[in-house]
Design an enzyme around this catalytic site. Structure first.
Site, PDB file in Angstrom:
ATOM      1  N   SER A 126       0.815  -1.212   0.000  1.00  0.00           N
ATOM      2  CA  SER A 126       0.000   0.000   0.000  1.00  0.00           C
ATOM      3  C   SER A 126       0.848   1.260   0.000  1.00  0.00           C
ATOM      4  CB  SER A 126      -0.954   0.010   1.200  1.00  0.00           C
ATOM      5  OG  SER A 126      -0.305   0.438   2.357  1.00  0.00           O
ATOM      6  N   LYS A 162       1.557   4.138   7.050  1.00  0.00           N
ATOM      7  CA  LYS A 162       0.870   5.054   6.131  1.00  0.00           C
ATOM      8  C   LYS A 162       1.491   6.447   6.208  1.00  0.00           C
ATOM      9  CE  LYS A 162      -2.613   2.442   4.648  1.00  0.00           C
ATOM     10  NZ  LYS A 162      -1.932   1.212   5.097  1.00  0.00           N
TER      11      LYS A 162
END
Lengths: 203, 203
Positions: A126, A162
Site C-alpha cells: 500500500s 501510512k
DNA sequence: TAACATATTGTTCTTCCGAACACATATTAA
DNA sequence: TTAATATGTGTTCGGAAGAACAATATGTTA
C-alpha cells in the site's frame, strides 16, 4: 596479493576470529599456544609485522592492546531491534516480540545519537508509490509526526504503515497506492513511530 | 530507571567512551585514576556491579577483559566504501575516490561473508519505477549479472544505474522510468556491480 | 532502629603480559 | 655474494592488571 605472508594472514585470521568469539584480543601468549609456538617471541614478531603492514594498531605497554584500524574509523554503531512485521495494506497486527536485530552506523542513517529507534518488516504494497515495498525493512523513530511523514500508526485497533496527513487540522492516514483507501480515525490515532530510514535487501 | 546507580552509569559511560576512543577497554586502574578513586578496588566493585546487572561481561583472569554483551551478539559487521555518486538518468561519470563508509551487519544485507561490495549514491530518477530514488544509497556487489538485475554499468564511456536485460541473447540496459530511453551498447558494456541492497535515509 | 545494598578506602598477592636480547635458519631480492 | 625479510627458539625482566581481604561510611527500606 595483500602483502601479507601466509603465516601473517593466519595470525590475523585467528585474531579476528578470537575477537569475534570472545570480544577481546588474544594476548601474545594465547597466540603462541594456539599456533603451538615454543616461544612467545614468535607471536610478538608477527604482531610487529602486522603492525608494520597496517593491519593492526598496537598500543605499546598495554595488555591485549591490538586494534583493527577499521574499527577505530567506524562511526558509532547502534543496534536496532526488529519487531516483526507491519501491515502496509492488509489488516494485521504488528507483533511485539523482538525478531532479530539490525546493526548499522548512525551517520549512514542520519539520525541523532539519542534517537530511540526500532525496525519493522513491511508486508503489503500500500506504500509503493512512496517507494516502500513489500519486504523492505523500515527504521522508525519514536517522535511526534510532522505532516507528510510516513508513520507506523495504531488506528482503531490496527497497526499500519501510512503517510500522516493533516486535513483541516485533523490527522488521518493516507495510503500511497490508488488501490487502497485513506484511513480516517473513528476514535483514536496513536502514532508508534516515524520512518527515518529504509533498508532493502535483494531477494 | 535502568537499575544502575548514578556512579555505575558514569563508569559504564566512561568505558564506552574509552572503548570508542582507543579501541580497547580501560583497566581497573585506568578507571580508578579517571574517577580519582584512592583505591583500585573501588573500580573492581563497580565492574562487578555492572556485570551483575548484565551491562558488561567479564572474562575472569584476563586483562582488559570486559565486553559489552551487544557486541558479542552482533552479527559480523562489514565496512562498505562509498564511491561517490552514480547517475541514474543524466550523463555523468562515477567518481573513483572513496567518499565515506557504510558499516552494517552482513545478515541484514543477506549477502555472503565473502562478497566484495561497494556503495554508490544515486543521482537522478530514472529508476523510480524500480523504487530506487534520487539520494538513495545502493549497495553493489562485484559479480556477473543475471537478467533483471539492477546494475552499475559502464556503457560507451558513461556509468549509469539501470536494469540489465537480455534480448535475443544480447544485453542492454533498461531505465525504469518512461521518460528515459533504453540504452543499447554501441561498443562495449562493462558491468561494474550488481545491486544487492538499498539504504534510504530520511532527508 | 535494624538490616541491607551501595560506595569507598588501603594493602597485599599473584598472575598476566609486553618487551628485550641473543641466536638460528630458511627464502628471496639486489 | 651480500643483505634483507620471514620464521622461529629460549630466556629474562619488569610493569600491567586482576583478585582477595579487612574496614568504614552512607544511604534506603522494612
Amino acid at each position: 596479493m595483500s602483502g601479507l605472508t601466509k603465516r601473517q594472514q593466519e595470525i590475523l585470521d585467528y585474531m579476528k576470529m578470537a575477537h569475534r568469539e570472545t570480544g577481546i584480543m588474544p594476548s601474545t601468549r594465547e597466540i603462541q599456544h594456539y599456533f603451538g609456538f615454543a616461544s612467545q617471541t614468535a607471536a610478538v614478531g608477527h604482531l610487529r609485522a602486522l603492525e608494520r603492514k597496517g593491519m593492526i594498531v598496537r598500543l605499546p605497554g598495554k595488555a591485549r592492546a591490538s586494534v583493527f584500524p577499521e574499527e577505530l574509523e567506524r562511526a558509532e554503531i547502534i543496534d536496532i531491534p526488529i519487531y516483526g512485521n507491519i501491515a502496509a495494506g492488509m489488516a494485521q497486527d504488528s507483533e511485539q516480540q523482538k525478531d532479530g536485530c539490525l546493526s548499522i552506523d548512525i551517520t549512514s542513517l542520519g539520525i541523532p545519537h539519542t534517537a530511540r529507534t526500532f525496525a519493522l518488516k513491511v508486508r503489503g504494497d500500500s506504500m509503493v508509490n512512496a517507494h516502500v515495498c513489500d519486504g523492505d525493512t523500515v527504521i522508525m523513530e519514536f517522535r511526534d509526526p510532522k505532516r507528510g511523514d510516513i508513520v507506523a500508526a495504531l488506528i482503531d485497533g490496527e497497526t499500519t504503515l501510512k503517510t500522516y496527513v493533516l486535513k483541516d487540522g485533523k490527522p488521518y492516514l493516507q495510503a500511497e497506492n490508488d488501490d487502497y483507501p485513506d484511513l480516517i480515525p473513528a476514535r483514536e490515532l496513536i502514532i508508534q513511530g516515524v520512518m527515518v530510514a529504509l533498508l532493502r535487501a535483494a531477494a
